[in-house]
Scaffold this motif. Structure first.
Motif, PDB file in Angstrom:
ATOM      1  N   ASN A 300      40.513  43.257  40.536  1.00 16.45           N
ATOM      2  CA  ASN A 300      41.464  43.254  41.649  1.00 16.45           C
ATOM      3  C   ASN A 300      41.190  44.336  42.679  1.00 16.45           C
ATOM      4  N   GLU A 301      40.019  44.944  42.627  1.00 14.73           N
ATOM      5  CA  GLU A 301      39.714  45.972  43.615  1.00 14.73           C
ATOM      6  C   GLU A 301      38.212  46.033  43.864  1.00 14.73           C
ATOM      7  N   GLY A 302      37.870  46.555  45.042  1.00  9.02           N
ATOM      8  CA  GLY A 302      36.475  46.817  45.374  1.00  9.02           C
ATOM      9  C   GLY A 302      35.596  45.584  45.306  1.00  9.02           C
ATOM     10  N   ARG A 303      34.402  45.777  44.761  1.00 12.71           N
ATOM     11  CA  ARG A 303      33.430  44.681  44.672  1.00 12.71           C
ATOM     12  C   ARG A 303      33.962  43.536  43.816  1.00 12.71           C
ATOM     13  N   GLY A 304      34.645  43.900  42.738  1.00  5.68           N
ATOM     14  CA  GLY A 304      35.181  42.866  41.850  1.00  5.68           C
ATOM     15  C   GLY A 304      36.184  41.974  42.548  1.00  5.68           C
ATOM     16  N   TYR A 305      36.940  42.541  43.506  1.00  6.49           N
ATOM     17  CA  TYR A 305      37.909  41.738  44.255  1.00  6.49           C
ATOM     18  C   TYR A 305      37.192  40.737  45.155  1.00  6.49           C
ATOM     19  N   ILE A 306      36.097  41.167  45.796  1.00  9.20           N
ATOM     20  CA  ILE A 306      35.332  40.250  46.654  1.00  9.20           C
ATOM     21  C   ILE A 306      34.773  39.109  45.819  1.00  9.20           C
ATOM     22  N   LEU A 307      34.211  39.436  44.659  1.00  5.73           N
ATOM     23  CA  LEU A 307      33.693  38.392  43.776  1.00  5.73           C
ATOM     24  C   LEU A 307      34.807  37.441  43.360  1.00  5.73           C
TER      25      LEU A 307
END
Length: 888
Positions: A300-307
């Motif tokens: 839910n944040e950073g790169r993981g959110y974009i993915l």
């Protein structure tokens, strides 16, 4: 011409022309101001800017990139994709504009038979920066382009930077004319889709700062050397050479699109809206595959959110195409097969990649199901209240909190005969974006200016001697205070010290920095931190304990030997735990992050479920058996290719050069690429005590362990607790679990009896409470405080019983009590009272506002509370007052 063949021709051409060919860097950018590698130049920024001397004067590569700033355009234009590949050739102080233009023209226009790309010169146009006369004249002299096909454009299109402080310069772009069937005449200046930009030649001359937009920045000076940065869009060349209309129909993307078509049963090319959805799916699945392959996981944040956003947009598009069930097993497989020729790792690491993809789709499908339930309730409430539009705040809550897409909200609302207050929703979205932009700007401003290290790095790499020595004599190459270069630092100051050689380990690979001191003639420095601000340079953050340190002085770095020994134990233990996990769970249990410091290790790994107590014990036993067996620990330096052939595992998030350090424990049993410090044999680890195992996101688990003396101390503390329990309970150690379970059961039974007694006591008060009913207009009202109560459920039960006891006449019951130190109010109304306007939900909000809290519920029964127990009488009076007002 297949996409992989275009890349092969490009790299072969530049290799023949003296360029070193380097592999693609990860999509995860090293630049702290960037989440991803957004352009081919990002991995080379330190060389372009001169912070780090380039290891080669000319180089070429095929770089993986990812951008999501134009995500809404994906599928709508022929060229917008989130994942793309940029072919680039680079010169660091070698050739400049003339060389870049000559190379580009020769490769583009040479025949396919001669190894070129076979473009007809009549189909090519060029743009240059409006003030760049030199580039304009070179195009005329070096090529067959006529004057009218060289257009001058402004800074917004022909001046290039990353959008952040750093290198920049004018650029010249090469366009392919698709012909009159695709748009109007007039060249790239028309900004029409007919003209496809295929190659951008950037002439890096300047360094910029104060960047507020693409055209608003300050040039702070020239770069130390003029550099060339070019980018040839691989997907764009591919769709032109393959004779298709867009990048989504090329050989690396089309298979996913075709699979989506088959799953949906709809035809591609029959409906524009559906076609956009098919393209979005094809693009986003490929992008997600490549992000997962580079170690990014949904969050839910950073790169993981974009993915996560990319994956969920793909699921949403499939749903809008009429497919409600899982599709990722087939879509990701199609993408893997299309990409594995260029990127074999997507097949080699398929088990882990597919595990994440499938788990994320399953999670989102559950989110859609629960979001649909919440939306249905909100729509029903809107209809009940006579509304015609779902509130924008409700739609935003569904989107922001539950991940429910707005277009599905619109669709479901329309089916229910309602609209959505889109203006209010868009306002809330805009406010959220502004907050995100402000955070991003703040983060960019917080990034340290690494140019201050440029001159220091130019003197050479910092030599790390700490693998063999705990003390190293050296000299002070540089000093920084508050980010500024200084010649001296005195007692009490915090400074950065750059040494020519150091025995102190800089934080990397999950291992924290060494502790220690730096001493010299007349000064002593406490080392607070050790980092690598730029590649090859070690910076020691210190506090000057005594004396004054100056540039040029001799200095000796001294490692805290006790702390280093414990850190080595923890780092080697991390490798043992990793090997034990793979022994127990299989090869798919791979590292996803780690931290090790003196006496402690934390290890994250890919796994979809919690570990049983038996499995944890087995992992712990395997790791400690390796300690007992006194396995030899060896380190070797070799090429990255050789290490991979030997089966060495690369650690998550680490970047590796051509030469790597491989650490073996017990030969191939534990073989990893690692620059950290380690024990010489596994017996030196001492003891590994697994103290925790938990979830850190979908398909990720974390184990924590204490190592060495810290592990012993933890076990000794547990032994002391067990000894105290055996003494207090007068029970042998092996019988403690049963004895404690017996005591817990007895306590639970006692608590149940007490609750029954309290409930009966409350029930016995029914007649007396009924007698307190007062007439308020046509209603009978009971508003009483019960003093204390065991639970809100007991008060609710009593309120409902009392309401029933008052009969069919209009009745309102308001009971309040102190429940474990917090005020609780329960209000119950019968049908006649509700018809007269008494609604429990509204009344309880009146009471809760006085209690300093909140509340809510249905019209027939509602509950509220707060923080101020002393305000219960006032809250009950407010309820009575509200009823009197309604009766009047």
């Amino acid at each position: 011409m297949k996409t992989a063949e275009i890349a092969r021709r490009y790299l072969s051409y530049f290799e023949k022309n003296g360029h070193t060919i380097v592999p693609s860097a990860s999509l995860v950018s090293d630049d702290p101001a960037l989440l991803f590698t957004v352009a081919g130049m990002v991995p080379f920024i330190p060389y372009l800017r001169g912070d780090v001397p380039a290891p080669y004067v000319r180089v070429a590569d095929s770089q993986k990139c990812l951008r999501t700033n134009d995500i809404e355009e994906v599928g709508k234009t022929p060229r917008h994709g989130t994942f793309f590949q940029m072919l680039g050739n680079w010169s660091f102080g070698d050739y400049f504009k003339e060389g870049a233009i000559a190379y580009a023209w020769e490769l583009l226009t040479s025949s396919e038979e001669d190894g070129g790309l076979g473009f007809d010169p009549k189909d090519l146009w060029v743009t240059v920066y409006e003030e760049d006369d030199e580039a304009h004249d070179l195009w005329l002299r070096l090529t067959t382009l006529p004057e009218e096909r060289i257009q001058r454009l402004g800074k917004d299109t022909n001046y290039w930077s990353t959008g952040l402080p750093g290198p920049a310069g004018p650029c010249s772009e090469i366009f392919f004319d698709r012909g009159p069937a695709y748009g109007i005449d007039g060249g790239p200046a028309t900004d029409d889709d007919r003209y496809v930009e295929i190659w951008n030649l950037v002439f890096m001359e300047y360094e910029i700062t104060d960047v507020t937009s693409k055209t608003d920045f300050t040039i702070v000076g020239e770069l130390p050397a003029k550099n060339i940065d070019t980018g040839l869009g691989l997907e764009r060349i591919a769709f032109i050479k393959q004779g298709v209309d867009n990048m989504y129909e090329t050989d690396q993307v089309r298979p996913v699109l075709d699979r989506a078509v088959a799953l949906s049963g709809k035809a591609y090319g029959a409906d524009h809206t559906d076609d956009v959805r098919f393209r979005v799916i094809a693009d986003h699945v490929r992008s997600s595959l490549m992000l997962l392959a580079d170690g990014v996981t949904p969050s839910n944040e950073g790169r993981g959110y974009i993915l996560r956003r990319l994956m969920r947009r793909a699921v949403r598009a499939m749903r809008l195409l009429g497919v409600d069930g899982p599709t990722f097993p087939e879509l990701f497989t199609a993408s893997r097969d299309a990409m594995k020729e260029a990127y074999p790792e997507v097949a080699d690491d398929w088990q882990r990649i597919s595990q994440y993809a499938i788990a994320e789709e399953e999670t989102f499908l559950r989110t859609l199901a629960s979001g649909s339930t919440i939306l249905d309730l909100a729509l029903d409430e809107t209809k009940r209240s006579g509304g015609t539009a779902l509130a924008g705040a409700e739609a935003f809550l569904l989107h922001d909190t539950y991940g429910f897409p707005i277009d599905l909200t619109l669709e479901v609302a329309e089916e229910a005969g309602l609209s959505v207050d889109r203006d209010a929703f868009d306002t809330l979205m805009k406010e959220q974006r502004e907050r995100a932009k402000a955070d991003a700007r703040s983060r960019k401003r917080a990034i340290a200016d690494v140019s201050v290290y440029r001159a220091l790095r130019a003197q050479g790499e910092t030599v790390f001697t700490g693998y063999t020595d705990l003390e190293t004599e050296s000299s002070v190459l540089g000093l920084l205070v508050d980010g500024q270069s200084v010649t001296r630092a005195g007692q009490g100051q915090i400074a950065e010290v750059i040494l020519a050689e150091t025995s102190l380990y800089a934080e990397s690979g999950g291992q924290v920095a060494d502790k220690g001191i730096i001493v010299g003639p007349g000064f002593e420095l406490d080392v607070l931190d050790v980092q690598r601000p730029v590649a090859g340079l070690v910076s020691h953050t210190v506090e000057v304990r005594s004396g004054e340190v100056g540039v040029g002085q001799p200095a000796t770095s001294v490692v805290d030997a006790v702390n280093r020994r414990a850190a080595r134990q923890a780092h080697s233990a991390t490798h043992l735990v990793h090997a034990a996990l793979r022994d127990t769970l299989g090869r798919s249990a791979t590292q996803a992050g780690s931290l090790n410091r003196a006496g402690y290790l934390r290890f994250d790994f890919t796994w979809g479920q919690g570990l049983s107590e038996a499995t944890r014990t087995e992992i712990e036993e395997i790791a400690n058996n390796a300690v007992r067996d006194n396995l030899e620990v060896t380190t070797r330096t070799m090429s990255l290719t050789e290490a991979k052939e030997l089966g060495a595992m690369a650690l998550f998030g680490e970047k590796y050069g051509d030469t790597v350090r491989m650490v073996d424990i017990g030969g191939p049993w534990s073989r990893e690429l690692c620059a950290g410090t380690h024990v010489s044999s596994s017996a030196e680890v001492g003891l590994i005590n697994l103290v925790g195992e938990s979830s850190v996101g979908a398909s990720n688990r974390r184990v924590e362990a204490l190592v060495g003396l810290d592990a012993f101390r933890e076990l000794a503390a547990e032994r002391a607790i067990v000894s105290q329990l055996t003494s207090s309970l007068k029970t042998p150690r092996d019988q403690l679990p049963a004895r404690i379970a017996e005591l817990a059961a007895n306590l639970k039974a006692a608590e149940k009896k007490i609750a029954q007694f309290e409930a009966k006591a409350l029930g016995d008060r029914l007649p007396a409470l009924a007698e307190t009913a007062q007439r308020v207009g046509a209603m009978r009202v009971v508003a009483q405080s019960l003093g204390t109560a065991a639970s809100a459920d007991d008060i609710r039960t009593l309120a409902l019983q009392l309401r029933d006891r008052l009969g069919a006449d209009a009745a309102v019951v308001a009971l309040a009590a102190d429940v474990n130190g917090r005020p609780v109010v329960i209000i119950a109304t019968n049908e006649a009272a509700r018809a007269a306007g008494a609604k429990a939900g509204a009344l309880v909000k009146t009471a809760a506002s006085i209690l300093g809290g909140g509340g809510g519920g249905r019209d027939d029964v509602a509950q509220g509370g707060g923080t101020d127990v002393s305000a219960l009488p006032a809250a009950l009076s407010a309820i009575a007052g509200a009823l009197e007002g309604a009766a009047a």
